[in-house]
Design an enzyme around this catalytic site. Structure first.
Site, short mmCIF file in Angstrom:
data_model
loop_
_atom_site.label_atom_id
_atom_site.label_comp_id
_atom_site.label_asym_id
_atom_site.label_seq_id
_atom_site.Cartn_x
_atom_site.Cartn_y
_atom_site.Cartn_z
N ASN A 18 36.12 135.50 117.71
CA ASN A 18 35.65 134.12 117.44
C ASN A 18 36.50 133.05 118.11
O ASN A 18 35.97 132.11 118.70
CB ASN A 18 35.38 133.87 115.94
CG ASN A 18 36.58 133.50 115.10
OD1 ASN A 18 37.23 132.49 115.32
ND2 ASN A 18 36.90 134.35 114.12
N ALA A 168 28.35 136.13 113.43
CA ALA A 168 29.31 135.35 112.63
C ALA A 168 30.49 134.96 113.51
O ALA A 168 30.94 133.81 113.51
CB ALA A 168 29.77 136.14 111.42
N ASP A 169 31.00 135.91 114.25
CA ASP A 169 32.11 135.63 115.16
C ASP A 169 31.72 134.57 116.19
O ASP A 169 32.43 133.58 116.38
CB ASP A 169 32.51 136.91 115.91
CG ASP A 169 33.60 137.68 115.19
OD1 ASP A 169 34.66 137.09 114.95
OD2 ASP A 169 33.39 138.86 114.87
N HIS A 170 30.60 134.79 116.85
CA HIS A 170 30.20 133.87 117.92
C HIS A 170 29.97 132.45 117.39
O HIS A 170 30.48 131.48 117.93
CB HIS A 170 28.90 134.32 118.56
CG HIS A 170 29.08 135.40 119.57
ND1 HIS A 170 29.03 136.73 119.26
CD2 HIS A 170 29.32 135.36 120.90
CE1 HIS A 170 29.22 137.45 120.35
NE2 HIS A 170 29.40 136.64 121.36
N GLY A 173 32.90 130.56 116.40
CA GLY A 173 33.60 130.06 117.58
C GLY A 173 32.96 128.79 118.13
O GLY A 173 33.66 127.89 118.59
#
Lengths: 393, 393
Positions: A18, A168-170, A173
């Site tokens: 992220n 979720a990570d992307h 970020g």
């Protein structure tokens, strides 16, 4: 061409996904991103797919392009001192440690602020800095679960399923990028820095859309519903000759066009289908089956072309290869080449935001481990060697 | 407390979802967002859930909080003139029409630039401004299909499935915010405006992560894989007493803790499971079944607590109600109340990005149709009445 964020100095403590996705955007649009890795490298240097020739991770190289790379042992006193020298004149620090770790290391916002009062300090983590469960480690799947996304994805008759890629990570970020740019805008006006804190759970929760107001306003707890939209019909994914195609028929005007296009004008007279509300109620099984039957005679490409001609929103379900090769992705320069010193030609995603005057671009490959130690820290060859031996860089 | 984007004037031509989600963020952090609706209102004023008492759409009110609202018939000459008066001293215009529409209406970037050379003009659309298929209408499901997301979501043994909520719309809105903030930062330095163009297809395509490099580096076309991560095991969703729980055991150290926690230390001696690589190869069926069996004796809450104690990443699959009520979401103020003049108390998502000095907040409800016509256009009661009769506002 000049880039928008030129001159912006970003000290990047992030690893894995992220945080690096956030600093990748900053670097693509011109910021000077200095990625600090532990002496043995970001863990995702070992994540597949690995280029056989060079041993470089395709994933690491994608998400760290355009950055400079240094190594630093932040547990050593010398390493910490070098970190503080680096942040003194930085604009932004980005980190994505688990909650509490930066404080233990003595590199948290409060500590950095002492040497650089106007710093923007951006923290991305699973649960944020002030949650009762900030201490927990978080994978993307955990954020998708607790944020409410998995419960809403999949077919009624099967178990719930996560979104394939790590959204979720992307998206955390991307939000972190929004947050730090808002803080930067504020600093341009006031001179003041601040802490920006984004959680992956909150990120997913913010994407639930109508599902949430359906509960708070309508009292309904929505459940997964496959590809069907409860408020539009027909709106579904259909199997065709060589795969699947998504079709959305959003209103009566489109429904009329659609029935003509599939040569089923008798549907327009059918009292079960005269309004969108009725179509939603009566979509399963007859209307769904009839459309499904029609689609079986066409390929994805044929369907795309027929519906395009008719002006009906439609898109083939593309796999990665097909998406890369689609004329849209090619025309938008969403795939770019980059020459890596050991891995050779690399081919990965380009820049999403198209800025007419200061476009983003991929100019330099991801750094080799510690590649810019001498340049960034202003060290002689001899000093680099010494600090390496001491385990500092 | 002062907000970061105070004084930023945003003229908002958007409707439905991706554009309004972008301007919602700008408004939450202090921008003066003036939402222009057609005389008969944004189409999503009619989208369910509708508050029975007032007839207000929960969805419309959520995504348009903190904005001021005016009506304007952009097809009338007078309406267009009023639009141009409005953008003369604006900082940003945001629109999400289908490609080509703003040009037909004469409100595209080139036209606006003539009266305001330093304008940032942000366009969100399905296919962007320069694609061979820019003219097509796009629903979220079409972007998920063509961007490669649906192909990667779902179980191998079932058909592919879309992500439940409209992530293409949402994330495109977030990217649009990043793009216009980058352009704003550049304008602070150079005085120059520009066009920012984001496509929903590109947005989805940018989230494919490893799937993409797995193809370009590894030559593999990845397919959907349910809840399993091909490179980590155990990493899955398990059924428990009262629902489902996600568990991720990312390395050997965690696997040891995990085996002790579930009282199956014999697994640590099993040659099939001694490394993560081996666990990935041999996860199905025995390891998967054994863990699944263990989970059946516990509730979601019990699982969450046990794994938290053991330090193993784990999260219950929460439905909307459970997510809202979870202590994390509450502690992070991810749900906020807002008092609406006709619908009364509203309860919806708060602000994702936590800024320590200039936090976002929800201060005013979504506008009634044309509520700020007099204030924004500087009109007397009489003039409002006249322009209404003429069909201009």
């Amino acid at each position: 061409m000049k880039k928008a964020l030129e001159g912006l100095k970003v000290v990047d403590l992030t690893s894995a996904l992220n945080g690096p996705f956030c600093t990748m955007m900053l670097a693509d649009y011109g910021a000077d991103v200095i990625k600090i890795e532990p002496v043995n490298g970001d863990q995702c240097r070992e994540w597949g797919p690995i280029d056989e020739k060079s041993g470089e991770s395709g994933f690491y190289c994608y998400v760290n392009r355009n950055k400079k790379g240094v190594t630093l042992n932040l547990k050593s006193e010398k390493g910490k001192k070098m970190f503080y020298d680096l942040v003194k004149d930085a604009d932004v620090v980005v980190e994505n440690y688990k909650g509490g770790v930066t404080t233990r290391l003595g590199i948290d916002y409060e500590s950095v602020k002492k040497v650089n009062p106007s710093i923007i300090y951006a923290s991305g983590s699973g649960f944020g800095q002030n949650s009762p469960i900030s201490h927990r480690a978080c994978y993307d799947i955990v954020a998708q679960a607790m944020g409410g996304m998995i419960n809403l994805t999949g077919y009624k008759e099967n178990n719930p399923v996560k979104v394939g890629p790590s959204i979720a990570d992307h998206v955390a970020g991307i939000y972190l990028t929004v947050g730090l740019l808002i803080a930067l805008y504020n600093r341009e006006k006031t001179g003041e820095g601040q802490l920006v804190d984004v959680s992956m759970i909150d990120t997913i929760f913010s994407l639930l859309e109508n599902a949430l107001v359906n509960y708070t306003v309508g009292g309904i707890i929505p459940e997964r519903n496959g590809n069907i939209d409860p408020s539009i019909a027909p709106f579904d994914v259909y199997e065709c000759k060589d795969g699947f195609v998504a079709v959305g028929v959003g209103n009566d005007r489109l429904f009329e066009k659609f029935c003509k296009t599939i040569n089923h004008e008798e549907l327009l007279e059918d009292p079960r289908f005269t309004t969108n509300d009725l179509r939603c109620k009566n979509y399963v099984p007859d209307l769904k089956n009839l459309i499904g039957q029609w689609c079986k005679d066409y390929s994805k490409k044929e369907m795309e072309d027929i519906m395009d001609q008719a002006g009906i929103p439609c898109g083939p379900i593309l796999n990665v290869k097909e998406a890369i090769e689609h004329p849209h992705i090619q025309a938008r320069e969403m795939m770019v080449h980059c020459e890596h010193p050991t891995a050779g030609d690399q081919y990965f995603q380009g820049c999403v935001m198209k800025l007419s005057e200061t476009p983003g671009s991929v100019d330099t490959p991801a750094p080799l481990l510690g590649q810019h130690n001498a340049e960034i820290f202003g060290l002689s060859e001899e000093e680099v060697k010494e600090l390496k031996q001491e385990g500092v860089i």
